[in-house]
Structures are given as structure tokens and as C-alpha cells.
Motif scaffolding. Structure first.
Motif, PDB file in Angstrom:
ATOM      1  N   ALA A 189      -8.742   6.878  -5.760  1.00  0.00           N
ATOM      2  CA  ALA A 189      -9.837   6.450  -4.884  1.00  0.00           C
ATOM      3  C   ALA A 189     -10.012   7.421  -3.720  1.00  0.00           C
ATOM      4  CB  ALA A 189      -9.590   5.033  -4.381  1.00  0.00           C
ATOM      5  N   MET A 190      -8.907   7.950  -3.197  1.00  0.00           N
ATOM      6  CA  MET A 190      -8.998   8.935  -2.111  1.00  0.00           C
ATOM      7  C   MET A 190      -9.747  10.178  -2.585  1.00  0.00           C
ATOM      8  SD  MET A 190      -5.154   8.640  -0.495  1.00  0.00           S
ATOM      9  CE  MET A 190      -5.270  10.245   0.260  1.00  0.00           C
ATOM     10  N   LYS A 191      -9.463  10.629  -3.791  1.00  0.00           N
ATOM     11  CA  LYS A 191     -10.141  11.811  -4.336  1.00  0.00           C
ATOM     12  C   LYS A 191     -11.618  11.510  -4.605  1.00  0.00           C
ATOM     13  CE  LYS A 191      -6.115  13.822  -6.625  1.00  0.00           C
ATOM     14  NZ  LYS A 191      -5.503  14.107  -7.924  1.00  0.00           N
ATOM     15  N   LEU A 192     -11.890  10.330  -5.140  1.00  0.00           N
ATOM     16  CA  LEU A 192     -13.252   9.954  -5.515  1.00  0.00           C
ATOM     17  C   LEU A 192     -14.156   9.764  -4.301  1.00  0.00           C
ATOM     18  CD1 LEU A 192     -15.134   9.113  -7.878  1.00  0.00           C
ATOM     19  CD2 LEU A 192     -14.285   6.776  -7.581  1.00  0.00           C
ATOM     20  N   PHE A 193     -13.663   9.100  -3.263  1.00  0.00           N
ATOM     21  CA  PHE A 193     -14.501   8.727  -2.127  1.00  0.00           C
ATOM     22  C   PHE A 193     -14.312   9.597  -0.890  1.00  0.00           C
ATOM     23  CE2 PHE A 193     -14.143   4.654  -4.483  1.00  0.00           C
ATOM     24  CZ  PHE A 193     -15.485   4.494  -4.785  1.00  0.00           C
ATOM     25  N   GLY A 194     -13.209  10.324  -0.800  1.00  0.00           N
ATOM     26  CA  GLY A 194     -12.979  11.207   0.343  1.00  0.00           C
ATOM     27  C   GLY A 194     -13.155  10.500   1.677  1.00  0.00           C
ATOM     28  N   ASP A 195     -13.980  11.099   2.553  1.00  0.00           N
ATOM     29  CA  ASP A 195     -14.184  10.556   3.897  1.00  0.00           C
ATOM     30  C   ASP A 195     -14.846   9.180   3.885  1.00  0.00           C
ATOM     31  OD1 ASP A 195     -13.009  12.750   5.028  1.00  0.00           O
ATOM     32  OD2 ASP A 195     -14.892  13.735   5.589  1.00  0.00           O
ATOM     33  N   LEU A 211     -13.074  -0.110 -10.327  1.00  0.00           N
ATOM     34  CA  LEU A 211     -11.945   0.826 -10.246  1.00  0.00           C
ATOM     35  C   LEU A 211     -10.627   0.185 -10.675  1.00  0.00           C
ATOM     36  CD1 LEU A 211     -12.720   2.646  -6.873  1.00  0.00           C
ATOM     37  CD2 LEU A 211     -13.097   3.484  -9.189  1.00  0.00           C
ATOM     38  N   LYS A 212     -10.687  -1.022 -11.225  1.00  0.00           N
ATOM     39  CA  LYS A 212      -9.461  -1.721 -11.647  1.00  0.00           C
ATOM     40  C   LYS A 212      -8.608  -0.799 -12.525  1.00  0.00           C
ATOM     41  CE  LYS A 212      -7.713  -5.790 -13.987  1.00  0.00           C
ATOM     42  NZ  LYS A 212      -8.042  -7.105 -14.555  1.00  0.00           N
ATOM     43  N   GLY A 213      -7.308  -0.737 -12.194  1.00  0.00           N
ATOM     44  CA  GLY A 213      -6.385   0.094 -12.961  1.00  0.00           C
ATOM     45  C   GLY A 213      -6.241   1.508 -12.437  1.00  0.00           C
ATOM     46  N   ARG A 214      -7.122   1.917 -11.528  1.00  0.00           N
ATOM     47  CA  ARG A 214      -7.016   3.251 -10.936  1.00  0.00           C
ATOM     48  C   ARG A 214      -6.142   3.166  -9.685  1.00  0.00           C
ATOM     49  NH1 ARG A 214     -12.009   6.465 -11.820  1.00  0.00           N
ATOM     50  NH2 ARG A 214     -10.814   8.116 -10.798  1.00  0.00           N
ATOM     51  N   SER A 215      -5.634   4.303  -9.253  1.00  0.00           N
ATOM     52  CA  SER A 215      -4.711   4.317  -8.114  1.00  0.00           C
ATOM     53  C   SER A 215      -5.446   4.551  -6.788  1.00  0.00           C
ATOM     54  CB  SER A 215      -3.659   5.409  -8.307  1.00  0.00           C
ATOM     55  OG  SER A 215      -4.250   6.693  -8.155  1.00  0.00           O
ATOM     56  N   LEU A 216      -4.752   4.222  -5.712  1.00  0.00           N
ATOM     57  CA  LEU A 216      -5.241   4.554  -4.373  1.00  0.00           C
ATOM     58  C   LEU A 216      -5.482   6.057  -4.280  1.00  0.00           C
ATOM     59  CD1 LEU A 216      -5.732   4.123  -1.320  1.00  0.00           C
ATOM     60  CD2 LEU A 216      -3.242   4.157  -1.021  1.00  0.00           C
ATOM     61  N   HIS A 217      -4.600   6.831  -4.855  1.00  0.00           N
ATOM     62  CA  HIS A 217      -4.735   8.294  -4.845  1.00  0.00           C
ATOM     63  C   HIS A 217      -6.046   8.716  -5.516  1.00  0.00           C
ATOM     64  CE1 HIS A 217      -2.710  12.100  -4.011  1.00  0.00           C
ATOM     65  NE2 HIS A 217      -3.216  12.543  -5.142  1.00  0.00           N
ATOM     66  N   LEU A 231       0.868  -1.173   0.000  1.00  0.00           N
ATOM     67  CA  LEU A 231       0.000   0.000   0.000  1.00  0.00           C
ATOM     68  C   LEU A 231       0.904   1.222   0.000  1.00  0.00           C
ATOM     69  CD1 LEU A 231      -3.008   0.741   0.124  1.00  0.00           C
ATOM     70  CD2 LEU A 231      -2.766   0.926   2.599  1.00  0.00           C
ATOM     71  N   VAL A 232       0.818   2.007  -1.067  1.00  0.00           N
ATOM     72  CA  VAL A 232       1.744   3.133  -1.224  1.00  0.00           C
ATOM     73  C   VAL A 232       1.071   4.250  -2.017  1.00  0.00           C
ATOM     74  CG1 VAL A 232       2.802   2.071  -3.265  1.00  0.00           C
ATOM     75  CG2 VAL A 232       4.058   3.820  -2.017  1.00  0.00           C
ATOM     76  N   ASP A 233       1.365   5.478  -1.611  1.00  0.00           N
ATOM     77  CA  ASP A 233       0.871   6.656  -2.316  1.00  0.00           C
ATOM     78  C   ASP A 233       1.913   7.766  -2.148  1.00  0.00           C
ATOM     79  OD1 ASP A 233      -0.903   8.358  -3.719  1.00  0.00           O
ATOM     80  OD2 ASP A 233      -1.739   9.112  -1.838  1.00  0.00           O
TER      81      ASP A 233
END
Length: 191
Positions: A78-84, A70-76, A45-47
């Protein structure tokens, strides 16, 4: 309509290291390269906006989602998309990254000795960052150990002299050697 949030699984990022080995394969992993390519770390797990000195390009390193819509998308991403909804009460770093780096290590040789800045040093030097670590031992060969700090009474002058002498054994004798076994956890605060 909000996008569906589901348990995320990520592709590991394997890091070749001269001190590494192939033991991560014992976790059911298929490592890159052949038996001569030494893998020292598997970043689970890295960003990171930029990687450290081991990557001359200093390119970003981001975990990639390996399944679902979300396959192929980054953790970063996902953080922007889902927030809290994804982060809960955990806050991103000051520069917007996920605040943890989780990795497996395979160290068949000594790793480098590292010193991570204290809060006061990091505050006075904007290019430095506080980096606390926790080491959880999954597997350990009989007689395994980590180095954890300096022996009491070791001074900066002692360290300089040991380094200048070029004798690894003299330098190692200044460090605290801690035996480890599977199930041990060692927290090492920054500084």
C-alpha cells in the motif's frame, strides 16, 4: 485512474512469548492455539524486512490488509501503491519501511531488559538502529509496574557483577521500578 484509497484495517500478527499470557483475548481477540499457548505480543501495524531474534528465520513481518479491494496485500504494498496519499508528511525509514511498529503486550512475567542504541552509537555501527518506544497502558493489575532505566549511580561494573552472580533479585535491584495504571504513557527514547 488512481486506485481508491480507503481506511485500512490489518490482520494482527500474534507472537508467542514465554512471558506472555492470554489477556489479549479480553480485547475481543481469538488467539491462536489453546489456553497453554502463551501470546506475549499482538503486532497491529508492522513493516519489517526482517524480524528479531525471536524468529529464527528472521523472515519479514508485514501487516496484511483484511478488507476491501486490497485485501491480502501488505502495508508495504500500500505504501508503494499510494505513496504520499497514504503517508502524508511521514517518511518511510531509510530502508523503505513504515516507520512505526504498533503492538499490544501481555506480560505476565518480567520481560527482557533492553538497551536501544543512541544516535551516535547507531551512526558508528551500521547494523544497529535507533529504536525509541512509547508505552501506553490499557490495562494493569493492581501493583503493576515497569522497569525504566537504571537507578542513579549504577555503573557498568555493577551490572557486570550482578549478571555474573546470577541472582535475578540483585540485578532487578539496580533498576528503577515505576508503578503503572491504565491511562499512563511512558516515552523511552533510544539510548
Amino acid at each position: 485512474m488512481e486506485p481508491e484509497l480507503y481506511p485500512l484495517m490489518f490482520e494482527p500478527l500474534y507472537q508467542p512469548k514465554i512471558w506472555g499470557g492470554r489477556a489479549i483475548e479480553s480485547l475481543g481477540r481469538q488467539l491462536p492455539g489453546d489456553s497453554t499457548q502463551m501470546i506475549g505480543e499482538s503486532w497491529e501495524l508492522v513493516d519489517l524486512d526482517a524480524t528479531q531474534n525471536s524468529d529464527p528465520s528472521h523472515a519479514p513481518a508485514r501487516s496484511i490488509i483484511r478488507h476491501g479491494h486490497l485485501k491480502g496485500r501488505s502495508l508495504h504494498d500500500a505504501m508503494k501503491l499510494f505513496g504520499d496519499r497514504l503517508m502524508g508528511r511521514v517518511r518511510p525509514t531509510a530502508t523503505g519501511q513504515f516507520p512505526l511498529l504498533i503492538k499490544f503486550l501481555d506480560a505476565r512475567e518480567h520481560l527482557s531488559v533492553q538497551v536501544h542504541p543512541s544516535d551516535s552509537y547507531a551512526a558508528a555501527h551500521p547494523d544497529s538502529h535507533v529504536k525509541s518506544e512509547a508505552w501506553y497502558v490499557i490495562q494493569a493489575a493492581p501493583g503493576a509496574f515497569i522497569f525504566k532505566g537504571l537507578k542513579p549511580g549504577v555503573t557498568a561494573a555493577d551490572l557486570r557483577a550482578a549478571l555474573a552472580g546470577g541472582d535475578e533479585a540483585v540485578f532487578i535491584d539496580l533498576l528503577v521500578r515505576v508503578p503503572v495504571k491504565a491511562g499512563d504513557c511512558h516515552y523511552i527514547p533510544s539510548g
